[in-house]
Scaffold this motif. Sequence first.
Motif, PDB file in Angstrom:
ATOM      1  N   ILE A  26       2.372   7.504   2.370  1.00 16.02           N
ATOM      2  CA  ILE A  26       1.748   7.998   1.254  1.00 16.02           C
ATOM      3  C   ILE A  26       0.809   8.985   1.643  1.00 16.02           C
ATOM      4  O   ILE A  26      -0.174   8.696   2.523  1.00 16.02           O
ATOM      5  CB  ILE A  26       1.200   7.085   0.450  1.00 16.02           C
ATOM      6  N   GLN A  27       0.769  10.451   1.276  1.00 14.84           N
ATOM      7  CA  GLN A  27      -0.053  11.350   1.492  1.00 14.84           C
ATOM      8  C   GLN A  27      -1.384  11.405   0.541  1.00 14.84           C
ATOM      9  O   GLN A  27      -1.217  10.798  -0.514  1.00 14.84           O
ATOM     10  CB  GLN A  27       0.608  12.895   1.397  1.00 14.84           C
ATOM     11  N   PRO A  28      -2.351  11.895   1.204  1.00 12.85           N
ATOM     12  CA  PRO A  28      -3.790  12.134   0.194  1.00 12.85           C
ATOM     13  C   PRO A  28      -3.065  12.808  -1.134  1.00 12.85           C
ATOM     14  O   PRO A  28      -2.814  13.781  -1.049  1.00 12.85           O
ATOM     15  CB  PRO A  28      -4.568  12.794   1.119  1.00 12.85           C
ATOM     16  N   GLY A  29      -3.688  12.172  -2.163  1.00 13.16           N
ATOM     17  CA  GLY A  29      -3.709  12.846  -3.562  1.00 13.16           C
ATOM     18  C   GLY A  29      -2.404  12.407  -4.091  1.00 13.16           C
ATOM     19  O   GLY A  29      -2.083  12.763  -5.141  1.00 13.16           O
ATOM     20  N   GLU A  30      -1.427  11.691  -3.483  1.00  8.53           N
ATOM     21  CA  GLU A  30      -0.249  11.576  -4.418  1.00  8.53           C
ATOM     22  C   GLU A  30      -0.267  10.570  -5.242  1.00  8.53           C
ATOM     23  O   GLU A  30      -1.381   9.518  -5.104  1.00  8.53           O
ATOM     24  CB  GLU A  30       0.772  11.004  -3.061  1.00  8.53           C
ATOM     25  N   LYS A  31       0.450  10.633  -6.392  1.00  6.09           N
ATOM     26  CA  LYS A  31       0.317   9.583  -7.443  1.00  6.09           C
ATOM     27  C   LYS A  31       2.004   8.952  -7.318  1.00  6.09           C
ATOM     28  O   LYS A  31       3.062   9.294  -7.648  1.00  6.09           O
ATOM     29  CB  LYS A  31       0.273  10.186  -8.800  1.00  6.09           C
ATOM     30  N   VAL A  32       1.813   7.426  -6.861  1.00 12.98           N
ATOM     31  CA  VAL A  32       3.069   6.884  -6.395  1.00 12.98           C
ATOM     32  C   VAL A  32       2.974   5.590  -7.263  1.00 12.98           C
ATOM     33  O   VAL A  32       2.281   4.942  -7.313  1.00 12.98           O
ATOM     34  CB  VAL A  32       3.223   6.610  -5.033  1.00 12.98           C
ATOM     35  N   ALA A  33       4.427   5.723  -8.199  1.00 17.67           N
ATOM     36  CA  ALA A  33       4.599   4.368  -8.857  1.00 17.67           C
ATOM     37  C   ALA A  33       5.489   3.548  -8.098  1.00 17.67           C
ATOM     38  O   ALA A  33       6.570   4.011  -7.483  1.00 17.67           O
ATOM     39  CB  ALA A  33       5.523   4.703  -9.996  1.00 17.67           C
ATOM     40  N   ILE A  34       5.450   1.882  -7.949  1.00 15.85           N
ATOM     41  CA  ILE A  34       6.432   1.280  -7.259  1.00 15.85           C
ATOM     42  C   ILE A  34       7.112   0.585  -8.499  1.00 15.85           C
ATOM     43  O   ILE A  34       6.389  -0.213  -9.279  1.00 15.85           O
ATOM     44  CB  ILE A  34       5.517   0.220  -6.500  1.00 15.85           C
ATOM     45  N   LEU A  35       8.282   0.823  -8.665  1.00 11.78           N
ATOM     46  CA  LEU A  35       8.988   0.061  -9.515  1.00 11.78           C
ATOM     47  C   LEU A  35      10.162  -0.578  -9.245  1.00 11.78           C
ATOM     48  O   LEU A  35      10.665  -0.527  -7.981  1.00 11.78           O
ATOM     49  CB  LEU A  35       9.720   1.338 -10.469  1.00 11.78           C
ATOM     50  N   GLY A  36      10.674  -1.377  -9.990  1.00 14.10           N
ATOM     51  CA  GLY A  36      11.942  -2.529  -9.707  1.00 14.10           C
ATOM     52  C   GLY A  36      11.763  -3.696 -10.935  1.00 14.10           C
ATOM     53  O   GLY A  36      10.801  -3.867 -11.611  1.00 14.10           O
ATOM     54  N   ALA A  37      12.701  -4.330 -10.657  1.00  9.10           N
ATOM     55  CA  ALA A  37      13.061  -5.510 -11.479  1.00  9.10           C
ATOM     56  C   ALA A  37      11.963  -6.564 -11.099  1.00  9.10           C
ATOM     57  O   ALA A  37      11.361  -6.761 -10.197  1.00  9.10           O
ATOM     58  CB  ALA A  37      14.425  -6.167 -11.826  1.00  9.10           C
ATOM     59  N   ASN A  38      11.703  -7.729 -12.241  1.00 14.62           N
ATOM     60  CA  ASN A  38      10.690  -8.612 -11.884  1.00 14.62           C
ATOM     61  C   ASN A  38      11.376  -9.609 -10.637  1.00 14.62           C
ATOM     62  O   ASN A  38      12.559  -9.786 -10.562  1.00 14.62           O
ATOM     63  CB  ASN A  38      10.574  -9.603 -13.128  1.00 14.62           C
ATOM     64  N   GLY A  39      10.419  -9.993  -9.789  1.00 18.74           N
ATOM     65  CA  GLY A  39      10.992 -10.576  -8.692  1.00 18.74           C
ATOM     66  C   GLY A  39      11.338  -9.699  -7.536  1.00 18.74           C
ATOM     67  O   GLY A  39      11.594 -10.218  -6.401  1.00 18.74           O
ATOM     68  N   ALA A  40      11.037  -8.365  -7.696  1.00 22.92           N
ATOM     69  CA  ALA A  40      11.789  -7.553  -6.572  1.00 22.92           C
ATOM     70  C   ALA A  40      10.831  -7.291  -5.542  1.00 22.92           C
ATOM     71  O   ALA A  40      11.212  -6.730  -4.289  1.00 22.92           O
ATOM     72  CB  ALA A  40      12.064  -6.019  -7.128  1.00 22.92           C
ATOM     73  N   GLY A  41       9.294  -7.800  -5.490  1.00 21.96           N
ATOM     74  CA  GLY A  41       8.603  -7.687  -4.441  1.00 21.96           C
ATOM     75  C   GLY A  41       7.551  -6.815  -4.656  1.00 21.96           C
ATOM     76  O   GLY A  41       6.837  -6.196  -3.610  1.00 21.96           O
TER      77      GLY A  41
END
Length: 201
Positions: A26-41
Amino acid sequence: MADITVQNLTKYYGDRLILKDISFDIQPGEKVAILGANGAGKTTMLKILLGEEVPDGGVIRKGVGLKPAYLPQQVYFANPHRNLIDTLIYDKNVSMQVARNRLGSFQFIGETQMKTVDMLSGGEKSRLRLCELMYDPLNLLILDEPTNHLDLASREWIEEAVEAFDGTLLFVSHDRYFVERFATRVLYLENGRLIDFIGSY
């Protein structure tokens, strides 16, 4: 240099594989979403990045001078019977006037400042914690389901606070609108693996 570099991250709970050989940076200034189903970690990965959980394999490197702050789904305060002003005075070691001004800038005004923390809604508690977190200089904001259980006013407010934040943003969310508004990149977790999308939802 990247704010966070993750190489070959692996995590088991008992016999169950949660994350397998996950790598990204992850680079400085990035806006990162972590997505996935429930229980995906997703929350597990956040906790590993924060050092709250230990991976079973892999390496995590953090950039020099990285100052992270974490807003969990459920916010707890050590002494919920203090009022908002005293909470800020004790937690941040500030004067009463600074506490009042700070609370005011986070939309806690007038009599609300004299409420005890346990009288606040879930959304208001999240807002109060963000008020504390953003008092310190930070350059990485980590949010776990930031718009869950929020009333409309708290939701609008949290979106404005995130918009005004100019550091690196890493967040877990099921909220399509929030993801579309803020994410410049999506990390999608599925069956322990990671799919990396540049761009929004």
